[in-house]
Design an enzyme around this catalytic site. Structure first.
Site, PDB file in Angstrom:
ATOM      1  N   HIS A 331     -20.395 -20.010 -65.248  1.00 26.93           N
ATOM      2  CA  HIS A 331     -21.785 -19.911 -64.813  1.00 26.93           C
ATOM      3  C   HIS A 331     -22.534 -21.141 -65.316  1.00 26.93           C
ATOM      4  O   HIS A 331     -22.495 -21.466 -66.501  1.00 26.93           O
ATOM      5  CB  HIS A 331     -22.441 -18.647 -65.364  1.00 26.93           C
ATOM      6  CG  HIS A 331     -21.943 -17.390 -64.726  1.00 26.93           C
ATOM      7  ND1 HIS A 331     -20.932 -16.625 -65.269  1.00 26.93           N
ATOM      8  CD2 HIS A 331     -22.305 -16.772 -63.575  1.00 26.93           C
ATOM      9  CE1 HIS A 331     -20.701 -15.584 -64.482  1.00 26.93           C
ATOM     10  NE2 HIS A 331     -21.517 -15.646 -63.451  1.00 26.93           N
ATOM     11  N   TYR A 340     -25.604  -9.644 -67.100  1.00 29.18           N
ATOM     12  CA  TYR A 340     -24.664  -9.098 -68.073  1.00 29.18           C
ATOM     13  C   TYR A 340     -25.314  -8.820 -69.426  1.00 29.18           C
ATOM     14  O   TYR A 340     -24.814  -8.032 -70.206  1.00 29.18           O
ATOM     15  CB  TYR A 340     -23.503 -10.074 -68.271  1.00 29.18           C
ATOM     16  CG  TYR A 340     -22.860 -10.525 -66.991  1.00 29.18           C
ATOM     17  CD1 TYR A 340     -21.937  -9.726 -66.327  1.00 29.18           C
ATOM     18  CD2 TYR A 340     -23.194 -11.742 -66.417  1.00 29.18           C
ATOM     19  CE1 TYR A 340     -21.363 -10.126 -65.140  1.00 29.18           C
ATOM     20  CE2 TYR A 340     -22.620 -12.164 -65.220  1.00 29.18           C
ATOM     21  CZ  TYR A 340     -21.708 -11.345 -64.592  1.00 29.18           C
ATOM     22  OH  TYR A 340     -21.146 -11.756 -63.412  1.00 29.18           O
TER      23      TYR A 340
END
Length: 356
Positions: A331, A340
């Protein structure tokens, strides 16, 4: 001064020759239209605001799309090339007859709204089937880039990119689906029972590493270092290479795949397919059997990408920092990891109970 003459067909042609500017001409049905255009054009030249629009008037969206596919698309990643060709068909069907100059923000907005409403496709009852915001955003992204290339590189005279002046649909919320223990057991049992062990290895590696399906299936033997327990990814979705650490289980899965006795010698792909007409092996296409197995297990809602989400969520739960998780998952921004981080708040509940 412009030269205005009557043609043999009865129309009026205006020709402007001005020092420092290329000669430009345009034909009109009436003399007055020719005079009005000449005055406006000469005024724009004096003010330095003139844009030669002849190319934009002649070039249709259909022809521009063909040129884009021939010149721009080949420089993109294979997955992007496939997407370009699919969306190019849509642009050609809906806007192909327009000249680039005729595609105004209003036309682009109408195209956007029609796509969102699904006016060009019907369900079994004849009702429109709306498309997702993300699908339409990608349609507009290609159309917008087409205009950008036409203006900046092809010399097409347009004052603006029409797509830049309309609203884009809001992006859809990120998918936050977690895999339950029961679901994991079902799917792992199903892929283990499949005759081709590559499916079991791929699913297991996805759950252990968080790698995307394309990253896994395109891996070659030289990218996996079993002694150091790392995988070097050269081509990723965000174009940035990264090195992925391997758990003991992931290392064992790779070891089985690389050393499998049935492995052919004519390819260095770890997860290889059967030779095609060209006799060249390509990456193993596992999606058809994956879809079949998960439907049989009553897991139709489970997507392969959910395995990546599950793996990254487990990294967060294990206490890895955002920077560490980003290094593993690829990411690019911490913003992408926000889906998350909510897991940490849940973990804090048990930690509070332990301390208080």
């Amino acid at each position: 001064m412009a030269t205005i003459v009557k043609t043999e067909s009865g129309t009026w042609k205006a020709l402007i020759r001005k020092t420092g500017w290329p000669s430009t001409a345009k034909t009109f049905r009436t003399k007055r239209d020719a005079e009005d255009w000449s005055r406006r054009t000469e005024d724009e030249m004096v003010r330095g605001a003139y844009i030669q629009r002849a190319g934009a008037d002649r070039l249709t969206v259909a022809d521009a799309v063909k040129r884009y596919l021939a010149e721009i698309t080949p420089g993109k990643r294979p997955s992007s090339q496939v997407s370009d060709r699919q969306r190019a068909t849509i642009l050609t069907a809906e806007l192909g007859k327009y000249s680039l100059a005729a595609v105004t923000p209003e036309v682009a907005a109408k195209f956007r709204d029609a796509r969102l409403a699904g006016e060009d496709r019907k369900d079994a009852d004849g009702k429109p089937t709306p498309r997702s915001n993300d699908t339409v955003r990608l349609d507009l992204a290609l159309l917008g880039h087409l205009f950008t290339i036409a203006i900046k590189e092809w010399g097409v005279g347009l004052a603006m990119n029409p797509v830049m002046n309309i609203r884009r649909p809001a992006p859809t919320p990120g998918r936050n689906r977690r895999i339950t223990k029961d679901e994991e057991e079902k799917i792992l049992k199903a892929v283990a029972a499949h005759s081709n062990p590559k499916l079991r290895w791929i699913v297991g590696i996805a759950l252990e590493t968080g790698m995307r399906s394309s990253e896994i299936t395109s891996l070659r033997v030289g990218q996996v270092d079993l002694s150091r327990r790392i995988v070097r990814l050269l081509e990723t979705k965000n174009t940035t290479p990264r090195t992925v650490p391997l758990s003991q289980h992931a290392t064992e899965l790779f070891r089985q795949a690389v050393s499998h006795p049935a492995r052919p010698k004519d390819t260095d792909l770890i997860f290889y397919g059967e030779p095609g007409k060209s006799e060249k092996r390509r990456p193993y296409v596992f999606n058809p059997i994956w879809l079949k197995l998960k439907r049989e297990q009553g897991l139709a809602d489970l997507r392969f990408h959910d395995l990546r989400h599950e793996a990254v969520s487990r990294f967060v739960e294990a206490g890895f920092s955002d920077q560490e998780v980003s290094a593993i998952s690829g990411h690019k921004s911490m913003q992408m990891l926000k889906r998350y981080t909510h897991l940490r708040a849940e973990d804090l509940v048990s930690r509070l109970d332990e301390r208080l």
